[in-house]
Design an enzyme around this catalytic site. Sequence first.
Site, short mmCIF file in Angstrom:
data_model
loop_
_atom_site.label_atom_id
_atom_site.label_comp_id
_atom_site.label_asym_id
_atom_site.label_seq_id
_atom_site.Cartn_x
_atom_site.Cartn_y
_atom_site.Cartn_z
N SER A 96 41.53 101.46 69.84
CA SER A 96 42.51 102.45 69.15
C SER A 96 42.82 102.32 68.42
O SER A 96 44.02 102.56 67.12
CB SER A 96 43.95 102.02 70.38
OG SER A 96 44.26 100.42 70.11
N GLY A 156 49.78 98.94 77.45
CA GLY A 156 50.86 100.03 77.48
C GLY A 156 50.41 101.54 78.52
O GLY A 156 49.23 101.35 78.82
N TYR A 448 33.97 100.55 84.54
CA TYR A 448 35.71 101.39 84.63
C TYR A 448 35.72 101.82 83.29
O TYR A 448 35.46 100.20 82.33
CB TYR A 448 36.04 99.89 84.78
CG TYR A 448 37.58 99.49 85.04
CD1 TYR A 448 37.75 101.30 85.39
CD2 TYR A 448 38.88 98.76 84.98
CE1 TYR A 448 39.07 101.45 85.55
CE2 TYR A 448 39.77 99.22 85.30
CZ TYR A 448 39.90 100.77 85.76
OH TYR A 448 41.71 101.09 85.65
N TYR A 451 38.25 98.92 80.84
CA TYR A 451 37.17 97.96 80.70
C TYR A 451 35.98 98.25 79.72
O TYR A 451 35.34 98.49 79.32
CB TYR A 451 36.11 97.44 81.64
CG TYR A 451 37.50 96.58 83.03
CD1 TYR A 451 38.94 96.65 82.88
CD2 TYR A 451 37.09 95.79 83.72
CE1 TYR A 451 40.10 96.14 83.39
CE2 TYR A 451 38.31 95.54 84.65
CZ TYR A 451 39.20 95.66 84.55
OH TYR A 451 40.00 94.90 85.92
P1 FDA Z 1 45.07 101.41 73.21
O1 FDA Z 1 46.31 101.50 72.56
O2 FDA Z 1 44.40 100.08 72.50
O3 FDA Z 1 44.31 102.63 73.85
C1 FDA Z 1 43.23 102.21 74.77
C2 FDA Z 1 42.78 103.89 74.73
O4 FDA Z 1 43.46 104.95 74.78
C3 FDA Z 1 42.14 103.98 73.28
O5 FDA Z 1 41.01 104.91 73.39
C4 FDA Z 1 43.23 105.50 72.67
O6 FDA Z 1 43.13 105.84 71.57
C5 FDA Z 1 43.86 105.47 73.82
N1 FDA Z 1 45.54 105.83 74.36
C6 FDA Z 1 45.88 105.68 73.86
N2 FDA Z 1 47.58 105.81 74.05
C7 FDA Z 1 47.23 106.69 74.20
C8 FDA Z 1 47.65 108.11 74.22
N3 FDA Z 1 49.21 108.04 73.90
N4 FDA Z 1 47.44 109.14 74.28
C9 FDA Z 1 45.89 109.05 73.89
N5 FDA Z 1 44.82 108.27 74.26
C10 FDA Z 1 45.51 107.53 73.59
N6 FDA Z 1 43.21 97.38 82.89
C11 FDA Z 1 43.73 97.73 84.33
O7 FDA Z 1 43.00 98.95 85.59
N7 FDA Z 1 44.35 96.77 84.79
C12 FDA Z 1 44.49 95.43 84.53
O8 FDA Z 1 45.48 94.92 85.30
C13 FDA Z 1 44.46 95.23 83.23
N8 FDA Z 1 44.71 93.72 82.76
C14 FDA Z 1 44.37 94.11 81.42
C15 FDA Z 1 45.53 93.07 80.39
C16 FDA Z 1 44.80 92.88 78.99
C17 FDA Z 1 45.01 91.49 78.59
C18 FDA Z 1 44.40 93.46 78.38
C19 FDA Z 1 44.08 93.39 77.34
C20 FDA Z 1 43.66 94.87 79.46
C21 FDA Z 1 43.84 95.16 80.55
N9 FDA Z 1 42.99 96.72 81.31
C22 FDA Z 1 43.52 96.52 82.40
C23 FDA Z 1 42.98 97.49 80.71
C24 FDA Z 1 43.70 98.33 80.19
O9 FDA Z 1 43.86 99.59 80.90
C25 FDA Z 1 43.52 99.30 78.67
O10 FDA Z 1 43.23 98.66 77.91
C26 FDA Z 1 44.06 100.21 78.52
O11 FDA Z 1 43.65 101.42 78.26
C27 FDA Z 1 45.11 99.66 77.42
O12 FDA Z 1 46.28 100.82 77.31
P2 FDA Z 1 47.00 100.39 75.78
O13 FDA Z 1 47.94 101.62 75.58
O14 FDA Z 1 47.68 99.52 75.44
O15 FDA Z 1 45.84 100.44 74.93
#
Ligand code: FDA
Length: 539
Positions: A96, A156, A448, A451
């Site tokens: 991201s 997020g 998954y 991940y």
């Molecule tokens: P981030 O912003 O990095 O986005 C991840 C992906 O989604 C990118 O490809 C991004 O472009 C896309 N994206 C983000 N927001 C978007 C939007 N609004 N519209 C379109 N695309 C968008 N998973 C799980 O299932 N169960 C769990 O318990 C956990 N625990 C966990 C703990 C920790 C510490 C981490 C670092 C990760 C997890 N995860 C997880 C994995 C997590 O679900 C996965 O990394 C998600 O994509 C994170 O979403 P974010 O919005 O935080 O990520």
Amino acid sequence: MSSSAYDSFLKCLSEKTKTPQSQVAKIVFSKTNPSYTSVLRAYIRNARFNTSSTPKPTIIVTPLSESHVSAAVLCSKPLDYVFKIRSGGHDYDGLSYISDKPFFILDLSNLRDVSVDVADQTAWISAGATLGEVYHGIWEKSKVLGFPAGVCPTVGVGGHLSGGGYGNMIRKFGLSVDHFIDAKMVDVNGAVLDRKAMGEDLFWAISGGGGGSFGVVLGYKVKLVPVPATVTVFRVEQLMAAGAVDMVHKWQFVGPKTDRNLFMRMLIQPVTRNKVKTVRATVVALFLGKADDVVSLLAKELPELALKKESCTEMTWFQSALWWDNRVNATQTDPKVFLDRELDSSSFGKRKSDYVETEIPRKGIESLFNKMIELGKIGLVFNPYGGRVAEIAEDATPFPHRNMLFKIQYSVNWKESSPELEKGYLNQAKVLHSFMTGFVSKNPRGAYFNYRDVDIGVNDHGEDSYKEGEVYGRMYFGKNFDRLVKIKTAVDPDNFFRNEQSLPTLPTTKTVVAEPGTAKRWSRAGGAAVVASMVLHVL
Ligand code: FDA
């Protein structure tokens, strides 16, 4: 070049939002802006991608409204930049917020409303909210409603929910996506669409197929789930010398089949005890009920664990979310900690995943433990399935792994900044993944989507985009890959929304000359012809 991109982007944003440039400039950060670095780093959750040599975006946009998001999409399209979308920044491989091509970041962290309707048992949750904010928002309104999603409160909504959403109530309630009622997203034309306007295909696609291939997800309306007033948590460890091999072997027959109120995660880690290298197996559990009941259940089903009532703690569901976030005194912890966005991002890490379809034989578990001792650092997490998640059809959402016994997460974290250590740890993850080949799902081997793991293939979005996308796409989505690609082709034929592991469009099947200097590329999507125009310089 970059300053002209900034100028034209700002001008366009100002026109589209009918806001003076001096105003919109407050949400557009170029590299010369004094806040650029702090805005960029605020949502980098893996120190591997927070170094001076990590590629940096030309522009970061931090919208404050839906119209800012629409305008950002429209104003980026004419510019030749990769458009990265970031919500919580928890992507394990940083997709991201990094790219090896010039890129922008659309950062949604300001769009974080969580609005809970207790009477209706629903909530609208915005993409930029964190899971901690979602759980806190529900807890403020009700002590007997919850939502099945991940265990880390800083993850997020935007990435997590669009990619599936897996947590410790999966056996009782399934995935987050199994509770979607509605969604809002901005498409490639800048239109804000709800479920009705986007149609069922696109709604299906963003319910587990990842948002980033299709548009910018603004939020989801979800159905909340009932949780008991009292739940129980416990954590029990066992070393090899105390019978961990037998316990882990037996866990495979119990974890995915027991009472669906019980979720028992298994952590397997190489450790040194009294100067002897061994393996520690730890069961971390949530039981949606009382301690007495889970103790007697496991006395029958998993006596190898020797669970005692003293190891159990009863608390509310919200407190259990704090406990799962490693807050030992969860019952005494201020709920507001889940609103904290100031994070320690100093840890380096790598994750990979696998799915297990049939129990690994005892000898296999023993050989696995010995391999982990040999490697020395990489750990595994076994997450049990079964129960509700397996009752839902494999094509009901893009998430295909519903009939697996359990998911394996390969996990390695470290604190030291050292390219050599990093190389060694990344290699350990690959070696263990390869070692597990005989024990895990095949044809395709599953992974998954949430991940994220670039080792299983990346897309350059050139001529071989479809072929490249098939490699990781089938591992993440199985047979659902085909429907996802058709939807992608229909809604974003020019592949504006792309990243290293986004879904490809269908390969071009035919090229016909439409008029001098112009060709039309024809491809098929969902039975209907989709046309994408491209100018040919040489005919
Ligand atoms: P981030 O912003 O990095 O986005 C991840 C992906 O989604 C990118 O490809 C991004 O472009 C896309 N994206 C983000 N927001 C978007 C939007 N609004 N519209 C379109 N695309 C968008 N998973 C799980 O299932 N169960 C769990 O318990 C956990 N625990 C966990 C703990 C920790 C510490 C981490 C670092 C990760 C997890 N995860 C997880 C994995 C997590 O679900 C996965 O990394 C998600 O994509 C994170 O979403 P974010 O919005 O935080 O990520």
